[in-house]
Design a protein around this motif. Structure first.
Motif, PDB file in Angstrom:
ATOM      1  N   LEU A   1      26.622   1.143  19.005  1.00 43.22           N
ATOM      2  CA  LEU A   1      26.576   0.836  20.412  1.00 43.22           C
ATOM      3  C   LEU A   1      26.624   2.166  20.977  1.00 43.22           C
ATOM      4  O   LEU A   1      25.643   2.371  22.264  1.00 43.22           O
ATOM      5  CB  LEU A   1      27.937   0.045  20.826  1.00 43.22           C
ATOM      6  N   LEU A   2      27.429   3.407  20.549  1.00 42.55           N
ATOM      7  CA  LEU A   2      27.258   4.551  21.039  1.00 42.55           C
ATOM      8  C   LEU A   2      25.584   5.172  21.023  1.00 42.55           C
ATOM      9  O   LEU A   2      25.394   5.816  21.644  1.00 42.55           O
ATOM     10  CB  LEU A   2      28.157   5.615  20.486  1.00 42.55           C
TER      11      LEU A   2
ATOM     12  N   TYR B   1      34.987  -0.330   7.441  1.00 40.76           N
ATOM     13  CA  TYR B   1      33.690   0.563   7.909  1.00 40.76           C
ATOM     14  C   TYR B   1      32.734  -0.350   8.817  1.00 40.76           C
ATOM     15  O   TYR B   1      32.169   0.238   9.883  1.00 40.76           O
ATOM     16  CB  TYR B   1      32.785   0.893   6.761  1.00 40.76           C
ATOM     17  N   GLY B   2      32.775  -1.727   8.747  1.00 40.31           N
ATOM     18  CA  GLY B   2      31.995  -2.361   9.475  1.00 40.31           C
ATOM     19  C   GLY B   2      32.309  -2.288  10.879  1.00 40.31           C
ATOM     20  O   GLY B   2      31.511  -2.336  11.744  1.00 40.31           O
ATOM     21  N   GLY B   3      33.705  -2.358  11.247  1.00 39.08           N
ATOM     22  CA  GLY B   3      34.103  -2.398  12.722  1.00 39.08           C
ATOM     23  C   GLY B   3      33.736  -0.891  13.513  1.00 39.08           C
ATOM     24  O   GLY B   3      33.119  -0.873  14.260  1.00 39.08           O
ATOM     25  N   VAL B   4      33.905   0.125  12.354  1.00 35.18           N
ATOM     26  CA  VAL B   4      33.449   1.559  13.064  1.00 35.18           C
ATOM     27  C   VAL B   4      31.942   1.469  13.282  1.00 35.18           C
ATOM     28  O   VAL B   4      31.396   2.190  14.201  1.00 35.18           O
ATOM     29  CB  VAL B   4      34.042   2.598  12.036  1.00 35.18           C
ATOM     30  N   TYR B   5      31.081   0.764  12.367  1.00 34.32           N
ATOM     31  CA  TYR B   5      29.645   0.805  12.351  1.00 34.32           C
ATOM     32  C   TYR B   5      29.294   0.148  13.580  1.00 34.32           C
ATOM     33  O   TYR B   5      28.263   0.850  14.332  1.00 34.32           O
ATOM     34  CB  TYR B   5      29.107   0.349  10.972  1.00 34.32           C
TER      35      TYR B   5
ATOM     36  N   PRO C   1      25.071   0.145  27.021  1.00 39.65           N
ATOM     37  CA  PRO C   1      25.763  -1.395  26.630  1.00 39.65           C
ATOM     38  C   PRO C   1      26.416  -1.933  27.688  1.00 39.65           C
ATOM     39  O   PRO C   1      27.095  -1.511  28.646  1.00 39.65           O
ATOM     40  CB  PRO C   1      27.114  -0.714  25.400  1.00 39.65           C
ATOM     41  N   ASP C   2      26.197  -3.214  27.547  1.00 37.42           N
ATOM     42  CA  ASP C   2      26.797  -4.018  28.777  1.00 37.42           C
ATOM     43  C   ASP C   2      28.353  -4.344  28.391  1.00 37.42           C
ATOM     44  O   ASP C   2      28.704  -3.967  27.341  1.00 37.42           O
ATOM     45  CB  ASP C   2      26.002  -5.039  28.958  1.00 37.42           C
TER      46      ASP C   2
END
Length: 113
Positions: free
Chosen positions: A75-76, A66-70, A86-87
């Protein structure tokens, strides 16, 4: 459970958590009404419930993926809700986090748990 369903659960959980935390941010940091806390609490409860639907039998693995999806969903949010694009570093980090989530979610597992 299909890959699309799994990612939908995680993205839904991320949106609920981000929006719930944003409600607290709006109240505490931006001077909005304390009434912002009501939807914030509801959204945070929705976030917790959605994570229980994750297909892992181990909570730690579900939370790690979940952390990666979060990160990517945050950023979205930064871009769509806060108007800050986002850069390149944000995008590279988000892509790496999403790749890591995919490895955790879909990597082959041995029979031992």
């Amino acid at each position: 459970m299909s890959s699309l369903t799994i990612y939908a659960i995680y993205v839904g959980a991320a949106l609920a958590e981000i929006a719930g935390c944003f409600a607290f941010w709006a109240w505490f940091r931006s001077g909005q009404s304390a009434l912002w806390l009501v939807p914030g609490l509801i959204l945070l409860a929705l976030f917790a419930w959605l994570l229980t639907l994750a297909p892992s039998e181990h909570a730690g693995r579900a939370y790690a993926a979940y952390g990666g999806v979060y990160i990517t969903t945050s950023l979205l949010w930064l871009w769509l809700a806060e108007g800050q694009r986002p850069d390149g570093w944000d995008l590279a980090g988000g892509a790496l986090a999403l790749l890591a989530a995919g490895i955790i979610l879909f990597g082959p597992r041995s029979g031992a748990t």
